[in-house]
Design a protein around this motif. Structure first.
Motif, PDB file in Angstrom:
ATOM      1  N   VAL A 202       0.854  -1.186   0.000  1.00  0.00           N
ATOM      2  CA  VAL A 202       0.000   0.000   0.000  1.00  0.00           C
ATOM      3  C   VAL A 202       0.890   1.236   0.000  1.00  0.00           C
ATOM      4  CG1 VAL A 202      -1.779   1.301   1.216  1.00  0.00           C
ATOM      5  CG2 VAL A 202      -1.839  -1.210   1.234  1.00  0.00           C
ATOM      6  N   ASP A 203       0.774   2.009  -1.070  1.00  0.00           N
ATOM      7  CA  ASP A 203       1.467   3.297  -1.127  1.00  0.00           C
ATOM      8  C   ASP A 203       0.509   4.368  -0.637  1.00  0.00           C
ATOM      9  OD1 ASP A 203       3.736   2.150  -2.237  1.00  0.00           O
ATOM     10  OD2 ASP A 203       2.995   2.375  -4.288  1.00  0.00           O
ATOM     11  N   GLY A 204       0.952   5.166   0.321  1.00  0.00           N
ATOM     12  CA  GLY A 204       0.060   6.127   0.941  1.00  0.00           C
ATOM     13  C   GLY A 204      -0.525   5.545   2.210  1.00  0.00           C
ATOM     14  N   SER A 205      -1.708   6.015   2.607  1.00  0.00           N
ATOM     15  CA  SER A 205      -2.319   5.573   3.859  1.00  0.00           C
ATOM     16  C   SER A 205      -3.817   5.408   3.689  1.00  0.00           C
ATOM     17  CB  SER A 205      -2.032   6.578   4.979  1.00  0.00           C
ATOM     18  OG  SER A 205      -2.717   6.212   6.157  1.00  0.00           O
ATOM     19  N   LEU A 206      -4.356   4.339   4.315  1.00  0.00           N
ATOM     20  CA  LEU A 206      -5.793   4.102   4.305  1.00  0.00           C
ATOM     21  C   LEU A 206      -6.504   4.783   5.469  1.00  0.00           C
ATOM     22  CD1 LEU A 206      -5.720   0.265   3.500  1.00  0.00           C
ATOM     23  CD2 LEU A 206      -6.516   2.062   1.968  1.00  0.00           C
ATOM     24  N   THR A 207      -5.756   5.406   6.349  1.00  0.00           N
ATOM     25  CA  THR A 207      -6.363   5.932   7.578  1.00  0.00           C
ATOM     26  C   THR A 207      -7.009   7.294   7.393  1.00  0.00           C
ATOM     27  OG1 THR A 207      -4.243   6.900   8.253  1.00  0.00           O
ATOM     28  CG2 THR A 207      -4.745   4.662   9.008  1.00  0.00           C
TER      29      THR A 207
ATOM     30  N   LEU B 100      -8.862   8.695   4.650  1.00  0.00           N
ATOM     31  CA  LEU B 100      -9.686   8.921   3.465  1.00  0.00           C
ATOM     32  C   LEU B 100     -10.782   9.957   3.717  1.00  0.00           C
ATOM     33  CD1 LEU B 100      -8.131   6.482   2.363  1.00  0.00           C
ATOM     34  CD2 LEU B 100     -10.277   5.597   1.460  1.00  0.00           C
ATOM     35  N   GLY B 101     -11.445   9.873   4.894  1.00  0.00           N
ATOM     36  CA  GLY B 101     -12.460  10.868   5.227  1.00  0.00           C
ATOM     37  C   GLY B 101     -13.581  10.926   4.198  1.00  0.00           C
ATOM     38  N   THR B 102     -14.072  12.142   3.937  1.00  0.00           N
ATOM     39  CA  THR B 102     -15.190  12.330   3.008  1.00  0.00           C
ATOM     40  C   THR B 102     -14.744  12.716   1.607  1.00  0.00           C
ATOM     41  OG1 THR B 102     -15.407  14.627   3.724  1.00  0.00           O
ATOM     42  CG2 THR B 102     -16.764  12.988   4.866  1.00  0.00           C
ATOM     43  N   ASN B 103     -13.461  12.904   1.409  1.00  0.00           N
ATOM     44  CA  ASN B 103     -12.999  13.289   0.060  1.00  0.00           C
ATOM     45  C   ASN B 103     -11.740  12.554  -0.373  1.00  0.00           C
ATOM     46  OD1 ASN B 103     -11.158  14.444   1.747  1.00  0.00           O
ATOM     47  ND2 ASN B 103     -11.293  16.508   0.889  1.00  0.00           N
ATOM     48  N   GLY B 104     -11.447  11.437   0.310  1.00  0.00           N
ATOM     49  CA  GLY B 104     -10.297  10.636  -0.068  1.00  0.00           C
ATOM     50  C   GLY B 104     -10.733   9.324  -0.703  1.00  0.00           C
ATOM     51  N   ILE B 105      -9.884   8.766  -1.547  1.00  0.00           N
ATOM     52  CA  ILE B 105     -10.206   7.523  -2.249  1.00  0.00           C
ATOM     53  C   ILE B 105      -8.945   6.682  -2.366  1.00  0.00           C
ATOM     54  CG2 ILE B 105      -9.786   8.498  -4.556  1.00  0.00           C
ATOM     55  CD1 ILE B 105     -12.178   6.836  -5.553  1.00  0.00           C
ATOM     56  N   ALA B 106      -9.120   5.363  -2.254  1.00  0.00           N
ATOM     57  CA  ALA B 106      -8.019   4.425  -2.458  1.00  0.00           C
ATOM     58  C   ALA B 106      -8.246   3.706  -3.784  1.00  0.00           C
ATOM     59  CB  ALA B 106      -7.946   3.418  -1.314  1.00  0.00           C
ATOM     60  N   VAL B 107      -7.171   3.474  -4.542  1.00  0.00           N
ATOM     61  CA  VAL B 107      -7.263   2.944  -5.897  1.00  0.00           C
ATOM     62  C   VAL B 107      -6.311   1.756  -6.031  1.00  0.00           C
ATOM     63  CG1 VAL B 107      -7.109   3.500  -8.360  1.00  0.00           C
ATOM     64  CG2 VAL B 107      -7.755   5.282  -6.725  1.00  0.00           C
ATOM     65  N   SER B 108      -6.735   0.746  -6.793  1.00  0.00           N
ATOM     66  CA  SER B 108      -5.856  -0.398  -7.032  1.00  0.00           C
ATOM     67  C   SER B 108      -4.692   0.023  -7.917  1.00  0.00           C
ATOM     68  CB  SER B 108      -6.629  -1.539  -7.702  1.00  0.00           C
ATOM     69  OG  SER B 108      -6.961  -1.188  -9.033  1.00  0.00           O
ATOM     70  N   ALA B 109      -3.582  -0.710  -7.805  1.00  0.00           N
ATOM     71  CA  ALA B 109      -2.376  -0.362  -8.561  1.00  0.00           C
ATOM     72  C   ALA B 109      -2.625  -0.466 -10.070  1.00  0.00           C
ATOM     73  CB  ALA B 109      -1.231  -1.282  -8.145  1.00  0.00           C
ATOM     74  N   ALA B 110      -3.389  -1.488 -10.513  1.00  0.00           N
ATOM     75  CA  ALA B 110      -3.650  -1.648 -11.941  1.00  0.00           C
ATOM     76  C   ALA B 110      -4.460  -0.471 -12.483  1.00  0.00           C
ATOM     77  CB  ALA B 110      -4.392  -2.960 -12.188  1.00  0.00           C
ATOM     78  N   GLU B 111      -5.474  -0.049 -11.743  1.00  0.00           N
ATOM     79  CA  GLU B 111      -6.303   1.073 -12.189  1.00  0.00           C
ATOM     80  C   GLU B 111      -5.508   2.371 -12.139  1.00  0.00           C
ATOM     81  OE1 GLU B 111     -10.210   2.144 -13.628  1.00  0.00           O
ATOM     82  OE2 GLU B 111      -9.188   0.234 -13.292  1.00  0.00           O
ATOM     83  N   ALA B 112      -4.672   2.506 -11.116  1.00  0.00           N
ATOM     84  CA  ALA B 112      -3.843   3.716 -11.007  1.00  0.00           C
ATOM     85  C   ALA B 112      -2.859   3.804 -12.173  1.00  0.00           C
ATOM     86  CB  ALA B 112      -3.098   3.713  -9.676  1.00  0.00           C
ATOM     87  N   ALA B 113      -2.274   2.666 -12.541  1.00  0.00           N
ATOM     88  CA  ALA B 113      -1.330   2.678 -13.665  1.00  0.00           C
ATOM     89  C   ALA B 113      -2.036   3.028 -14.965  1.00  0.00           C
ATOM     90  CB  ALA B 113      -0.654   1.309 -13.773  1.00  0.00           C
TER      91      ALA B 113
ATOM     92  N   VAL C 177      -6.611  10.953  -4.305  1.00  0.00           N
ATOM     93  CA  VAL C 177      -6.098   9.599  -4.099  1.00  0.00           C
ATOM     94  C   VAL C 177      -5.185   9.615  -2.876  1.00  0.00           C
ATOM     95  CG1 VAL C 177      -4.728   7.719  -5.066  1.00  0.00           C
ATOM     96  CG2 VAL C 177      -6.245   9.044  -6.556  1.00  0.00           C
ATOM     97  N   ARG C 178      -5.572   8.844  -1.857  1.00  0.00           N
ATOM     98  CA  ARG C 178      -4.782   8.806  -0.614  1.00  0.00           C
ATOM     99  C   ARG C 178      -3.977   7.507  -0.486  1.00  0.00           C
ATOM    100  NH1 ARG C 178      -7.922  12.444   2.546  1.00  0.00           N
ATOM    101  NH2 ARG C 178      -7.867  14.346   1.298  1.00  0.00           N
ATOM    102  N   ALA C 179      -4.357   6.489  -1.236  1.00  0.00           N
ATOM    103  CA  ALA C 179      -3.640   5.209  -1.133  1.00  0.00           C
ATOM    104  C   ALA C 179      -3.777   4.442  -2.444  1.00  0.00           C
ATOM    105  CB  ALA C 179      -4.181   4.372   0.023  1.00  0.00           C
ATOM    106  N   VAL C 180      -2.712   3.700  -2.789  1.00  0.00           N
ATOM    107  CA  VAL C 180      -2.713   2.798  -3.948  1.00  0.00           C
ATOM    108  C   VAL C 180      -2.291   1.418  -3.435  1.00  0.00           C
ATOM    109  CG1 VAL C 180      -1.692   2.261  -6.179  1.00  0.00           C
ATOM    110  CG2 VAL C 180      -2.186   4.649  -5.579  1.00  0.00           C
ATOM    111  N   TYR C 181      -3.125   0.380  -3.686  1.00  0.00           N
ATOM    112  CA  TYR C 181      -2.878  -0.951  -3.137  1.00  0.00           C
ATOM    113  C   TYR C 181      -2.746  -1.962  -4.277  1.00  0.00           C
ATOM    114  CZ  TYR C 181      -7.941  -0.892  -3.781  1.00  0.00           C
ATOM    115  OH  TYR C 181      -9.194  -0.740  -4.305  1.00  0.00           O
ATOM    116  N   ASP C 182      -2.061  -3.076  -3.995  1.00  0.00           N
ATOM    117  CA  ASP C 182      -1.706  -4.046  -5.038  1.00  0.00           C
ATOM    118  C   ASP C 182      -2.797  -5.074  -5.332  1.00  0.00           C
ATOM    119  OD1 ASP C 182       0.718  -3.046  -5.731  1.00  0.00           O
ATOM    120  OD2 ASP C 182       1.882  -4.316  -4.381  1.00  0.00           O
TER     121      ASP C 182
END
Length: 853
Positions: free
Chosen positions: A601-606, A608-621, A645-650
């Protein structure tokens, strides 16, 4: 012998004298045409029945008012549409030309049957909504009882009630997904039928529908409008447009009915008929090899007869025409019988489907011109095409061949054939590799077809070596009888290969889907093992549009148990991400990281709040995103919001490609539900104790299934086993035709060996030994075809796995036990195919057989 009429008379005389020769060809054509006809007639009937049903059900609705914006996610047949305000009803009713208007609220709702089990949910939608009092605007008609009038009262479509063992006056639970205790006060029909196929429908009062199916009161899915006397649907739509606010549109009732018909019946019928047509093609392909083999043997056995015709002055064209006339006669008669059989199959399915729980719409069979002409044409063309090469070979018979005995085709392993087959096989492997690396579906398909052609070409070459190897133990196990069976199978490699090819194709397709299904199941198991770090899972249905999901209040309730360390629910949402429809996972990202292994996980999942989003690595690429990148989301309520984007996960296998918090989703949500709740236990809690505690809590929320990791992986792959069962059932016909081909070939081959069989009996071979020799020859042919089918099926299965994987890491798995079962069934079927020819051979009169020419 001057002119074609003489050839025709000769062909008819030959058919009368040798009817049994073409029995296998007749049955192969008949079965193939019947399967194709049944598929087309059934598709026409279903399509017409659904058309009539939707037309009748929506006859009173002249216009539908709905939101303009719709978001469609890949794989969905119908997108998620912006709701409309129920306050528009009064404005619409005041519009000139409007007689009545009513809000139509729809959502997911799954009834619990009398046995405590949910009704439906594995495929077709399970719907709930408000009962519309205007009978012309309501597509449902009361068949028993009355309309709902008080909180908790519902009307259920009659088909759902029958499947769940429910009657008027019964009380049950409706999952919305929160459990709602309801009392059935009425049963309804849709367009004269018990329901829309297997779709379940529960109607409640408008107040209850707003309470349980919408995020807030005052919203509806659509508004149904009825026109006054003298106002047409198009006029009504034109009158409504000026009074509708921005983001709201009106369409005619006919257009809305067509959309609903296409959604319910179009996608299903398209997939259903396409699947059956594919298998019809496989059946006809198998039949082609069986038919070709029959004519090739018949032509070889009639070498002297054709040579005599040539010696008496018959031209090559006349001999060719005579053979093709025989093929045409068999094709026309068998295809006509197949048409009748196909119509009978469709009629039988129309009666059978309701008995097995699939309500085939009522009405008479619809038999279109295409459903009659196409199968007839295909049957005739397949038969003539299969007989063409043997007919040309018959025309080349030299007159001097009349001086020789009947020819036995002993050709096969020529160097040219071997080189051609190997070159084509190498080209197919290259095309497949290119198609999987690119990836390119078309290139892979070309490689698969080339591989099939290579196997067919190499068949006679491989037959010599394969039969020697497979038949080697027979000499030791069965003595002289086994050795003779092996020699007979080796006598004509081309014939052996041609006979086995039909079975090879059937076994190859069975093996292909077996390998593909096993790979999907292995992938699911690996996904759960790798990504799911919890102890138990509470899940919604594994596939289809059915089910209502899980209550979003269940995860917090489970999380408060002393036996539980973490419980996290995964909800569903949709939004347009930079203009493209995407599925969102709505959850607690911090808890998600505890129960799911998201990889790096690049970034942090903690945060995100009301305007943060986490994205998969494939979609981010693919979109060029990284932590800190801005992303604009458009929701179904029309709102647009910028996220960061607050986090990118594999590992997105279970978490999906986009993750947002429940607080971020709350302002835009429709009917809120979870699709999966993952639970990890506190230290020291056993799986049995923890599962029992979770199940007890879950019982108050509709009693969903609580499963261990292994059980969850198995249930998630349940649809694969259903698919394989359907595939095996459909391919049984292709295997049956292949076995008929083996039996027919053996019968014809024994006919040309009549004198040889008589001599064997004369020198002491017993009837039982003769029967065993023929049966073992059949087993060797079937074993060769089965072995080739397993090799080809495994190769094509690998191709299908690689092509379908895309960006997903799919595990390739060869299931040894299933493939062994396929092999044993193929060999046993070969033994079965040899029974009748063996009995006929054993009944030969010895003296007459020796005297045969």
């Amino acid at each position: 012998m001057n002119g074609t009429p003489a050839s025709v008379r000769l062909s008819i005389s030959s058919l009368r004298a040798h009817k049994r020769r073409f029995a296998g060809t007749f049955v192969a054509v008949l079965l193939g045409v019947a399967f194709l006809t049944g598929t087309l007639v059934m598709g026409d009937t279903l399509r017409a029945s659904f058309d009539t049903m939707f037309t009748d059900a929506n006859a009173g609705t002249d216009a539908v008012v709905r939101g303009t914006d719709v978001i469609t996610v890949a794989g969905e047949t119908r997108g998620t549409r912006q709701p409309v305000s129920t306050a528009l009803v009064k404005r619409i009713e005041r519009t000139p030309g409007v007689a009545a208007a009513a809000p139509d609220i729809q959502g997911a709702g799954q009834l619990i049957g009398a046995d405590g089990k949910p009704i439906g949910g594995q495929g077709p939608p399970t719907l709930a909504g408000n009962w519309i009092d205007d009978p012309e605007l309501n597509p449902y008609r009361l068949a028993a009882g009355r309309a709902p009038a008080a909180p908790g009262e519902v009307v259920v479509n009659r088909g759902t009630a029958d499947r769940g063992g429910l009657r008027v006056g019964d009380t049950t639970v409706l999952r919305t997904p929160d459990p709602v205790h309801v009392r059935i006060v009425g049963l309804a029909t849709f367009g004269g039928q018990d329901g829309m196929g297997q779709v379940t429908y529960t109607a409640m009062t408008q107040a209850d529908a707003e309470k349980y199916l919408t995020p807030k009161p005052g919203e509806a899915s659509t508004i149904q409008v009825r026109a006054g006397p003298g106002t047409g649907q198009r006029e009504l739509v034109d009158a409504l447009r000026p009074v509708l606010p921005k983001g709201v549109e009106a369409i005619t009732g006919q257009a809305a009915a067509a959309e609903n018909r296409d959604m319910i019946s179009g996608a299903f019928l398209g997939l259903f008929t396409t699947l059956l047509l594919v298998f019809s093609g496989i059946v006809l392909l198998v039949a082609t090899f069986s038919i070709h083999n029959t004519f090739a043997i018949v032509v070889a056995q009639r070498t002297r007869e054709n040579a005599l015709l040539r010696a008496l002055g018959a031209a090559r064209r006349q001999v060719v025409v005579a053979t093709l006339v025989e093929a045409t006669a068999v094709a026309v008669i068998a295809s006509a019988a197949g048409l009748a059989g196909g119509i009978g199959i469709a009629a039988g399915l129309q009666a059978l489907f309701p008995a097995v729980g699939f309500p085939f719409p009522g009405g008479s069979l619809v038999i279109g011109a295409v459903s009659l002409v196409l199968p007839l044409a295909v049957g005739v063309l397949v038969c003539l095409g299969s007989a063409l090469l043997p007919a040309v070979r018959a025309g080349r018979t030299a007159p001097l061949a009349a001086l020789r005995e009947s020819a036995v085709d002993d050709s096969g392993a020529s160097r040219t054939r071997a080189v051609t087959g190997l070159v084509l096989l190498a080209a197919s492997v290259g095309a497949v590799l290119g198609g999987t690396l690119a990836p390119s579906l078309w290139l892979s398909a070309v490689g698969a077809v080339a591989a099939l052609a290579a196997f067919v070409i190499l068949g006679p070459v491989a037959a010599t070596y394969a039969v020697r190897t497979l038949g080697a133990p027979l000499g030791r196990l069965r003595g002289v009888t086994g050795g003779l069976a092996r020699r007979n199978a080796l006598r004509s490699p081309r014939r052996t290969a041609s006979t086995a090819t039909a079975l090879m194709i059937g076994v190859a397709v069975v093996s292909l889907f077996t390998v593909f299904g096993a790979s999907l199941k292995a992938t699911m198991n690996r996904t759960v093992d790798r990504s799911f770090a919890g102890d138990v899972a509470i899940s919604a249905p594994a596939f289809g549009a059915g089910g209502s999901g899980l209550s979003p209040r269940l995860a917090p309730a489970v999380g408060r148990l002393p036996q539980v360390a973490t419980a996290v629910g995964l909800g569903k949402g949709v939004a347009e991400v930079d203009g493209a429809g995407r599925a969102l996972t709505v959850t607690d990202p911090v808890a998600l990281g505890r129960v799911f292994d998201l990889g790096r996980v690049d970034g942090s999942l903690t945060g995100l709040g009301t305007n943060g989003i986490a994205v998969s690595a494939a979609e981010a690429a693919e979109r060029g995103l990284r932590p800190g990148s801005p992303v604009r989301l458009a929701f179904t309520d029309g709102a647009r919001q910028d996220f960061t984007v607050r986090a990118v996960y594999d590992r997105p296998e279970l978490a999906g490609d986009y993750v947002i918090t429940r607080r971020a989703w709350a302002p835009h949500r429709a009917q809120d539900s979870d699709s999966l709740i993952a639970v990890s236990f506190a230290p020291g809690v056993s799986t049995a104790d923890g599962k029992a505690a979770v199940a007890k809590t879950a019982a108050a929320y509709g009693d969903p299934d609580v499963q261990t990791r292994g059980e969850y992986a198995k249930s998630s792959a349940g649809a694969i086993d259903m698919m394989l069962t359907l595939v095996y059932a459909l391919l049984a016909l292709a295997v049956l035709i292949a076995l008929l081909g083996i039996a027919n070939t053996l019968t014809l081959a024994l006919h040309e060996r009549t004198r040889e069989l008589g001599l064997l009996r004369a020198v002491g071979q017993t009837r039982s030994q003769l029967r065993a020799m023929v049966r073992w020859e059949s087993v060797l042919v079937a074993a060769f075809g089965t072995a080739g089918g397993l090799l080809l099926g495994g190769f094509l299965g690998r191709v299908l796995v690689e092509v379908s994987a895309g960006d997903t890491a799919v595990v390739f798995d060869l299931p040894p036990l299933r493939l062994l079962a396929v092999a044993l069934v193929g060999i046993a079927a070969g033994a079965l195919a040899g029974l009748r020819p063996a009995r006929r051979a054993a009944r030969l009169d010895v003296l007459r057989a020796i005297a045969a020419q």
